[in-house]
Design a protein around this motif. Sequence first.
Motif, PDB file in Angstrom:
ATOM      1  N   ALA A  87      -4.877  -1.080  -6.616  1.00  0.00           N
ATOM      2  CA  ALA A  87      -6.190  -0.480  -6.402  1.00  0.00           C
ATOM      3  C   ALA A  87      -6.130   0.780  -5.548  1.00  0.00           C
ATOM      4  N   VAL A  88      -5.093   0.903  -4.724  1.00  0.00           N
ATOM      5  CA  VAL A  88      -5.046   1.982  -3.745  1.00  0.00           C
ATOM      6  C   VAL A  88      -4.222   3.170  -4.215  1.00  0.00           C
ATOM      7  N   VAL A  89      -3.034   2.937  -4.764  1.00  0.00           N
ATOM      8  CA  VAL A  89      -2.117   4.051  -5.009  1.00  0.00           C
ATOM      9  C   VAL A  89      -2.329   4.671  -6.390  1.00  0.00           C
ATOM     10  N   ASP A  90      -1.905   5.916  -6.505  1.00  0.00           N
ATOM     11  CA  ASP A  90      -1.920   6.587  -7.807  1.00  0.00           C
ATOM     12  C   ASP A  90      -1.023   5.818  -8.776  1.00  0.00           C
ATOM     13  N   HIS A  91      -1.462   5.744 -10.013  1.00  0.00           N
ATOM     14  CA  HIS A  91      -0.734   4.960 -11.011  1.00  0.00           C
ATOM     15  C   HIS A  91       0.714   5.436 -11.144  1.00  0.00           C
ATOM     16  N   GLY A  92       1.633   4.481 -11.076  1.00  0.00           N
ATOM     17  CA  GLY A  92       3.037   4.770 -11.296  1.00  0.00           C
ATOM     18  C   GLY A  92       3.776   5.384 -10.129  1.00  0.00           C
ATOM     19  N   THR A  93       3.135   5.466  -8.955  1.00  0.00           N
ATOM     20  CA  THR A  93       3.789   6.132  -7.819  1.00  0.00           C
ATOM     21  C   THR A  93       4.348   5.168  -6.785  1.00  0.00           C
ATOM     22  N   TYR A  94       4.077   3.878  -6.932  1.00  0.00           N
ATOM     23  CA  TYR A  94       4.518   2.935  -5.887  1.00  0.00           C
ATOM     24  C   TYR A  94       6.005   2.633  -6.016  1.00  0.00           C
ATOM     25  N   GLU A  95       6.692   2.706  -4.875  1.00  0.00           N
ATOM     26  CA  GLU A  95       8.122   2.386  -4.791  1.00  0.00           C
ATOM     27  C   GLU A  95       8.320   1.305  -3.731  1.00  0.00           C
ATOM     28  N   SER A  96       8.815   0.157  -4.141  1.00  0.00           N
ATOM     29  CA  SER A  96       9.034  -0.935  -3.193  1.00  0.00           C
ATOM     30  C   SER A  96      10.199  -0.616  -2.265  1.00  0.00           C
ATOM     31  N   TRP A  97      10.057  -0.995  -1.001  1.00  0.00           N
ATOM     32  CA  TRP A  97      11.128  -0.865  -0.025  1.00  0.00           C
ATOM     33  C   TRP A  97      11.767  -2.223   0.303  1.00  0.00           C
ATOM     34  N   ASP A  98      11.392  -3.256  -0.398  1.00  0.00           N
ATOM     35  CA  ASP A  98      11.773  -4.617  -0.006  1.00  0.00           C
ATOM     36  C   ASP A  98      13.138  -5.019  -0.542  1.00  0.00           C
ATOM     37  N   ARG A 109      -9.394   2.983  -1.637  1.00  0.00           N
ATOM     38  CA  ARG A 109      -8.759   4.233  -2.082  1.00  0.00           C
ATOM     39  C   ARG A 109      -9.652   5.444  -1.790  1.00  0.00           C
ATOM     40  N   ARG A 110     -10.943   5.322  -2.088  1.00  0.00           N
ATOM     41  CA  ARG A 110     -11.856   6.446  -1.873  1.00  0.00           C
ATOM     42  C   ARG A 110     -11.910   6.835  -0.399  1.00  0.00           C
ATOM     43  N   LEU A 111     -11.998   5.837   0.480  1.00  0.00           N
ATOM     44  CA  LEU A 111     -12.098   6.130   1.903  1.00  0.00           C
ATOM     45  C   LEU A 111     -10.789   6.715   2.432  1.00  0.00           C
ATOM     46  N   LEU A 112      -9.666   6.167   2.003  1.00  0.00           N
ATOM     47  CA  LEU A 112      -8.386   6.715   2.430  1.00  0.00           C
ATOM     48  C   LEU A 112      -8.210   8.153   1.959  1.00  0.00           C
ATOM     49  N   THR A 113      -8.664   8.439   0.758  1.00  0.00           N
ATOM     50  CA  THR A 113      -8.567   9.796   0.237  1.00  0.00           C
ATOM     51  C   THR A 113      -9.315  10.778   1.136  1.00  0.00           C
ATOM     52  N   THR A 114     -10.505  10.379   1.586  1.00  0.00           N
ATOM     53  CA  THR A 114     -11.290  11.232   2.488  1.00  0.00           C
ATOM     54  C   THR A 114     -10.557  11.468   3.795  1.00  0.00           C
ATOM     55  N   ILE A 115     -10.035  10.388   4.394  1.00  0.00           N
ATOM     56  CA  ILE A 115      -9.369  10.503   5.689  1.00  0.00           C
ATOM     57  C   ILE A 115      -8.095  11.330   5.570  1.00  0.00           C
ATOM     58  N   LEU A 116      -7.272  11.000   4.588  1.00  0.00           N
ATOM     59  CA  LEU A 116      -5.997  11.702   4.441  1.00  0.00           C
ATOM     60  C   LEU A 116      -6.203  13.173   4.108  1.00  0.00           C
ATOM     61  N   VAL A 151      -1.649   8.297  -2.550  1.00  0.00           N
ATOM     62  CA  VAL A 151      -3.084   8.080  -2.639  1.00  0.00           C
ATOM     63  C   VAL A 151      -3.728   9.444  -2.822  1.00  0.00           C
ATOM     64  N   ALA A 152      -4.205   9.707  -4.036  1.00  0.00           N
ATOM     65  CA  ALA A 152      -4.734  11.029  -4.383  1.00  0.00           C
ATOM     66  C   ALA A 152      -3.736  12.124  -4.025  1.00  0.00           C
TER      67      ALA A 152
END
Length: 480
Positions: A11-22, A210-217, A58-59
Amino acid sequence: MPASANDVIEAVVDHGTYESWDAPCTVSGADVEYRAALARARARSGVDEAVLTGVGRVAGHPVVLIVSEFAFLAGSIGVAAADRIVDALARATRSGLPVLASTASGGTRMQEGAPAFVRMLDISAAVARHRTAGLAYFVHLRHPTTGGVMASWGALGQITLAQPGALLGFVGPRVTEVLTGAPMPEGVQTAENLAARGLVDALTPVSELRRLLTTILGALRGARLRTSSPAARPPRTPRTLEPADTWASVEITRRRDRVTLTDLYRNGIAVLVPLAGTGRGRPAIHLGLASVAGVACVLIAQDRRSDQPIRPHDLRAARRAMALAEEWRLPVITVIDTPGADLSAEAENSGLAFAIAQCVAALPTLAVPSVAVLLGQGAGGAALALLGARRVIATQHAWLAPLPPEGASAIIHRDTGHAPDLTRQQRIGAPQLFAAGIVHHVVPEPDGQAPDDLAAAVTDAVTNTLKQLPLRPDRGGAQG
């Protein structure tokens, strides 16, 4: 059904951009029963531990995510999960990236006891190092968040958001009733209650995160205030201001049609994300991540039309906003317009003088640019608390005094009738404050000027002043 960790990430990240660090987790020394519980948790939740970490956009803004999975043993944090969180925070700090921690956890993993419990110290220290580096740390509290998670890294956000209806508390209601013999009163351990008490900045469902984080970032990335540009000119105050009767100015600032904070909001100051900390009712001090003519800043503004006087917790919230500005390398704008602080036994018992003193000491020592606007009334310690900026702007009819004029008259003459004369003797008007070097610029107020026009002139003066105040060297942190 509660959102899973993967639901939050999607729900938060741009599609296809998440990279796991685990990396794969191992639990050394676990008994057969605990190993079986871990296996069942993996099968039930579809993840290998109670927290997932990684980086995504995120955006377009890179953000490190630390996301709880409640379906894995109630999101409880054992040693392996704690290691994963500490490693992610350290990597985010080295990389200069903001962090979003989204919690849903019952706290420390009981099967691991004290070794897991004390790891909350390591997580909290990693958060502190991240914030000290000038980097953003956001928290989103999901349902439910309690125990050691709530009392450590879940409560350390610079901005704290919460899922509406979430159960949030120190110890969960079932355990509380077992240990105390009495149930927790209904409605106490809720996101709504914490928001009403100023402990949560905004009620934010996962779908709005996501919308709120986009504003803050976006605001933080755009906060690249540097030394003044060649075109920027400081505001100029006429060498000789039009003489004004100080008592007449006091009366003008008390009129209902006098310029207010709301007028500033209509004329160049935009609150992007309100910050909490002011309790119930309409707050006496507004706090927020704001923008002035496109420059991101932290706003700390008194509202003389509030239904409450300025109280100790208002000033402690103002101190919190100053600290946030310092961490994020953002300029601070204060707006002063108050008939005075709360004069009550409750305020005294809550440490009013101490809260004022903390603000008085903090604002002048900030390493970021700061501008104070004396908009109208400036009575007593509540005004002094927000006055110590690098530059002070005043409207022509604004005034600053140790007490409201009637209070000074009561001290000296044991009546209020001498208030007009004392305003002149005490030299509390903006022209006198300018002559004394207390105020650096006075915004003229021509007769018949509309509140919107005065508000626009004040905003212009703030913008021009900010352009003259260099920000200390940016380390790229909060900007993401």
